[in-house]
Design an enzyme around this catalytic site. Structure first.
Site, PDB file in Angstrom:
ATOM      1  N   PRO A  89      75.095 112.626  43.511  1.00 27.67           N
ATOM      2  CA  PRO A  89      74.447 114.303  42.918  1.00 27.67           C
ATOM      3  C   PRO A  89      74.619 114.648  41.816  1.00 27.67           C
ATOM      4  CG  PRO A  89      76.545 113.725  45.076  1.00 27.67           C
ATOM      5  CD  PRO A  89      76.510 112.293  44.471  1.00 27.67           C
ATOM      6  N   GLU A 116      84.436 110.131  48.711  1.00 29.53           N
ATOM      7  CA  GLU A 116      84.422 111.233  48.095  1.00 29.53           C
ATOM      8  C   GLU A 116      83.073 111.000  46.314  1.00 29.53           C
ATOM      9  OE1 GLU A 116      84.504 114.014  49.346  1.00 29.53           O
ATOM     10  OE2 GLU A 116      84.196 114.907  47.774  1.00 29.53           O
ATOM     11  N   ARG A 154      55.863 102.218  47.077  1.00 32.24           N
ATOM     12  CA  ARG A 154      54.372 102.662  47.173  1.00 32.24           C
ATOM     13  C   ARG A 154      53.231 102.195  45.378  1.00 32.24           C
ATOM     14  NH1 ARG A 154      52.143 105.681  50.331  1.00 32.24           N
ATOM     15  NH2 ARG A 154      51.364 106.751  48.847  1.00 32.24           N
ATOM     16  N   ASP A 169      45.536 109.429  40.228  1.00 28.42           N
ATOM     17  CA  ASP A 169      45.176 110.020  39.127  1.00 28.42           C
ATOM     18  C   ASP A 169      44.196 110.739  38.837  1.00 28.42           C
ATOM     19  OD1 ASP A 169      46.987 107.958  37.458  1.00 28.42           O
ATOM     20  OD2 ASP A 169      44.855 106.235  38.150  1.00 28.42           O
TER      21      ASP A 169
HETATM   22  C1  9D3 Z   1      82.049 119.104  46.905  1.00 28.51           C
HETATM   23  C2  9D3 Z   1      82.255 118.026  47.427  1.00 28.51           C
HETATM   24  N1  9D3 Z   1      81.934 116.350  48.085  1.00 28.51           N
HETATM   25  C3  9D3 Z   1      81.035 116.731  48.831  1.00 28.51           C
HETATM   26  C4  9D3 Z   1      82.017 117.462  49.919  1.00 28.51           C
HETATM   27  C5  9D3 Z   1      81.389 115.947  46.808  1.00 28.51           C
HETATM   28  C6  9D3 Z   1      79.773 114.828  47.730  1.00 28.51           C
HETATM   29  C7  9D3 Z   1      80.696 113.619  47.128  1.00 28.51           C
HETATM   30  C8  9D3 Z   1      79.676 112.527  47.965  1.00 28.51           C
HETATM   31  C9  9D3 Z   1      78.821 115.168  47.958  1.00 28.51           C
HETATM   32  C10 9D3 Z   1      77.736 113.550  48.141  1.00 28.51           C
HETATM   33  C11 9D3 Z   1      78.583 113.163  48.473  1.00 28.51           C
HETATM   34  C12 9D3 Z   1      77.152 111.437  49.173  1.00 28.51           C
HETATM   35  N2  9D3 Z   1      75.866 111.530  48.140  1.00 28.51           N
HETATM   36  C13 9D3 Z   1      75.422 110.909  47.699  1.00 28.51           C
HETATM   37  O1  9D3 Z   1      76.196 109.588  47.339  1.00 28.51           O
HETATM   38  C14 9D3 Z   1      74.023 110.743  46.845  1.00 28.51           C
HETATM   39  C15 9D3 Z   1      73.874 111.913  47.538  1.00 28.51           C
HETATM   40  C16 9D3 Z   1      73.122 113.849  47.154  1.00 28.51           C
HETATM   41  O2  9D3 Z   1      74.233 113.821  48.538  1.00 28.51           O
HETATM   42  N3  9D3 Z   1      72.555 114.781  47.602  1.00 28.51           N
HETATM   43  C17 9D3 Z   1      71.424 114.250  46.845  1.00 28.51           C
HETATM   44  N4  9D3 Z   1      71.102 113.118  45.761  1.00 28.51           N
HETATM   45  C18 9D3 Z   1      71.989 112.017  46.084  1.00 28.51           C
HETATM   46  S1  9D3 Z   1      72.606 110.706  45.717  1.00 28.51           S
HETATM   47  C19 9D3 Z   1      73.400 109.836  45.955  1.00 28.51           C
END
Ligand code: 9D3
Length: 247
Positions: A89, A116, A154, A169
């Protein structure tokens, strides 16, 4: 192209090869997709890949050593110049420009975290890029990696037919698509727009462009701003707005 995914759920990610485009790319030898499971590189009886966060707080953190060993094993069998991309994230937001950049690489290693978060020292020493799908919460990086794999594969030469590669394109790229219709001509009182039945292909093309521009303007003004419309496109958008009493 060679891809590897570092994940504690390899079977989950591997379902991308059971369907459509990615599966065909593997069958045709255009793509190799392999996995490294950090659990395989643990040394304790419980095969621990996560632990409690220093400083306290909820959730668990992905441990450094098993994940680092898995990434190094992945690197050892990849062509030089294959970056490690961590799905997170905290990453830059994925888009088609990033997909195109990845499609030019000889290989790529994806790191999908669970829990987490991932021990920050692993990101500092082993990860080249962090990549997010956007501002929503997933349960881990696996589904994100699958989405990125699909978008990149793709674009590899020989994966799609000539027809669809040319479309990438086209005049309307970077915009939302126009509406689509198929048989019957009328269903539950709803008719297909007359123009699509006219057989006038020049008129149909203009109508599709007008629809694509209009819908993009209404639903995704950010896309339209980014594109800097040419004179012809501005005129088509004006026509759309007038036709729909939006001007
Ligand atoms: C704010 C506390 N956590 C949420 C309960 C943070 C959090 C930790 C781990 C939020 C998401 C995750 C796991 N997410 C991913 O590994 C992830 C992700 C995503 O959650 N949203 C958008 N793209 C991605 S890429 C990897």
């Amino acid at each position: 192209m060679h891809m590897q995914v570092v994940t504690i759920f390899p079977d989950m990610v591997n379902t991308v090869v059971e369907y459509g485009v990615v599966g065909r790319a593997v069958e045709r030898g255009i793509l190799t997709l392999q996995y490294q499971d950090p659990r395989r590189y643990t040394t304790d009886v419980h095969r621990t890949v996560d632990d409690r966060p220093y400083g306290g707080g909820p959730g668990m953190v992905m441990k450094y050593e098993p994940a680092a060993a898995a990434i190094r094993a992945a690197r050892a069998s990849m062509p030089p110049g294959s970056p490690v991309v961590c799905l997170s994230p905290q990453g830059a937001v994925f888009d088609q420009a990033v997909a195109k950049r990845y499609a030019e690489l000889p290989g790529i290693i994806f790191l999908s975290g669970r829990y987490e978060g991932i021990d920050e020292r692993l990101i500092e020493s082993e990860v080249d890029e962090e990549l997010s799908l956007g501002d929503f919460v997933l349960s881990g990086g696996e589904i994100a990696a699958m989405a990125v794999i699909d978008a990149v594969v793709r674009l590899l030469p020989g994966v799609l037919g000539d027809e669809s590669s040319a479309a990438q394109d086209s005049f309307m790229s970077g915009l939302l698509d126009c509406p689509h219709f198929t048989r019957p001509e009328e269903v539950e009182g709803k008719r297909v727009p007359d123009i699509l039945l006219s057989g006038d292909h020049a008129k149909i093309e203009r109508w599709r462009c007008r629809q694509a521009l209009g819908r993009s303007y209404l639903r995704r003004p950010d896309l339209v701003r980014k594109l800097n419309l040419n004179v012809e496109q501005k005129q088509l958008l004006d026509e759309f707005l007038r036709e729909n009493d939006l001007e």
